[in-house]
Design an enzyme around this catalytic site. Sequence first.
Site, PDB file in Angstrom:
ATOM      1  N   ARG A  49      23.424  12.524  32.137  1.00 49.33           N
ATOM      2  CA  ARG A  49      22.627  11.299  32.049  1.00 49.33           C
ATOM      3  C   ARG A  49      21.813  11.248  30.766  1.00 49.33           C
ATOM      4  NH1 ARG A  49      20.984   8.014  36.476  1.00 49.33           N
ATOM      5  NH2 ARG A  49      21.906   9.596  37.840  1.00 49.33           N
TER       6      ARG A  49
ATOM      7  N   GLU B 174      17.783  16.996  36.836  1.00 41.48           N
ATOM      8  CA  GLU B 174      18.126  18.288  37.434  1.00 41.48           C
ATOM      9  C   GLU B 174      17.035  19.337  37.308  1.00 41.48           C
ATOM     10  OE1 GLU B 174      21.967  16.130  36.695  1.00 41.48           O
ATOM     11  OE2 GLU B 174      20.140  16.492  35.528  1.00 41.48           O
TER      12      GLU B 174
ATOM     13  N   ASP C 205      21.292  21.720  41.652  1.00 44.42           N
ATOM     14  CA  ASP C 205      20.150  20.909  41.228  1.00 44.42           C
ATOM     15  C   ASP C 205      20.402  19.410  41.284  1.00 44.42           C
ATOM     16  OD1 ASP C 205      21.938  20.561  39.125  1.00 44.42           O
ATOM     17  OD2 ASP C 205      20.915  22.014  37.842  1.00 44.42           O
TER      18      ASP C 205
ATOM     19  N   HIS D  68      34.845  11.001  32.942  1.00 44.01           N
ATOM     20  CA  HIS D  68      34.004  10.849  34.127  1.00 44.01           C
ATOM     21  C   HIS D  68      34.029   9.406  34.608  1.00 44.01           C
ATOM     22  CE1 HIS D  68      30.356  11.132  36.650  1.00 44.01           C
ATOM     23  NE2 HIS D  68      30.550  12.428  36.617  1.00 44.01           N
TER      24      HIS D  68
ATOM     25  N   HIS E 237      29.228  14.063  30.488  1.00 40.49           N
ATOM     26  CA  HIS E 237      28.803  13.193  31.574  1.00 40.49           C
ATOM     27  C   HIS E 237      27.289  13.097  31.731  1.00 40.49           C
ATOM     28  CE1 HIS E 237      28.181  17.022  33.634  1.00 40.49           C
ATOM     29  NE2 HIS E 237      27.437  16.367  34.502  1.00 40.49           N
TER      30      HIS E 237
ATOM     31  N   GLU F 182      22.572  29.371  43.753  1.00 41.65           N
ATOM     32  CA  GLU F 182      22.376  29.142  42.325  1.00 41.65           C
ATOM     33  C   GLU F 182      20.926  28.765  42.052  1.00 41.65           C
ATOM     34  OE1 GLU F 182      25.471  27.396  39.268  1.00 41.65           O
ATOM     35  OE2 GLU F 182      23.979  25.855  39.716  1.00 41.65           O
TER      36      GLU F 182
END
Length: 401
Positions: A214, A140, A104, A244, A212, A126
């Site tokens: 967003r 995503e 994604d 990250h 990590h 996936e």
Amino acid sequence: MSPNMINAPVRAMLVLGTRPEAVKLAPVARAMAASPLFDPLVVTTGQHREMLHQMLDLLQVPRRTELDVMRDRQELSTLTARLVDGLGEVVRDLRPDVVLVQGDTTTALTGALAAFYEHVPVAHVEAGLRTGVLDNPFPEELNRRLIGRVARWHFAPTRRAAGHLAAEGVPASEVFTTGNTVIDNLLWVLERGTGRDQFTTTGLRRVLLTLHRRENQGDTMRGMGRAIRRLADRGDVEILLPLHKSPAVRDALLPELTGHPRVRVVEPLGYLDFSATLAACDLVLTDSGGVQEEAPSLGKPALVLRTTTERPEAVDAGAARLVGTVPDAILAATERLLDDPAEYARMAEAGNPFGDGHATERIIAQLAEDFGADADVLSTDQSTDQVIARLPEGPGSYSTA
């Protein structure tokens, strides 16, 4: 859109740009490279460039084409436009029979769009993960829904994911429940024993932390950092944070965690070392999707530091728990597992709902069949139907909102 029947090897373009995509497409690329039925064309966008190059070599993934589109702190709109343009040129140049995208990410979305614009069928590895909240995770959730409107093959990791696609009107003939390729790759890596775990102390409980996403960045992540520092104050844990590369992640976490004697902040680990570290830990705190899938294979309880998850199968199985992003809730859930042996054992022994390590074989077999390849490449000793019967049913998702 249907593939053409071909006699020559199937030219399969695999698009990847992030570390998770490399991990999950690596077994597919290796299997295709070893098969006379396929000619794999691996294209990297460099979305996670610093993490990607060495790992591709270690995972024995052939590299064919690399784009140079990443810029520091660029906006999503700019990245998306550059990727669609660059990948469109690659598709026109390589002229693949099929384009495979995974998951994604922005790379996956733009790979699917570029293929669609050039009338090349798309296979989505996936497929079918959903939270039901369009902007969480961001971007995503939107990305995977859009890919679902473009793809010809939807390789769903679980029955629940396949159920989401059915509910959205995707024809049953285009949805295939395979298990997740992340398990294939994890088992492949651990069998080789080439990674080294990064914990350094003995006699302490080992907590692996990855952050990590967003939507967690900023004040939310700073609060998570404070919760982790309070956890370290217990004195009986070693917390390892592979940090990250995102400047926003570092800006949030480093001020909270730097200097604590029981918190080790290290640079991002290579996949081999990360797998060994995951195998050596006692407990995982994560906002990563892939870690939610890997941890149950190794008997590691996972506390998911998010308000939603598109992988509710692990929660259903009892191997993971969605604890949200509130510092007090994170600390309470972690201490409960550390202090309650029975609760810890229930999660550690829950098992893995994401597959049996043969997802790649099922993907390759389906593509070979649909392109008219005259070969039997499904070598697992269990039929797909037998495996699907044991996977969680759907549709459904989890949210703390």
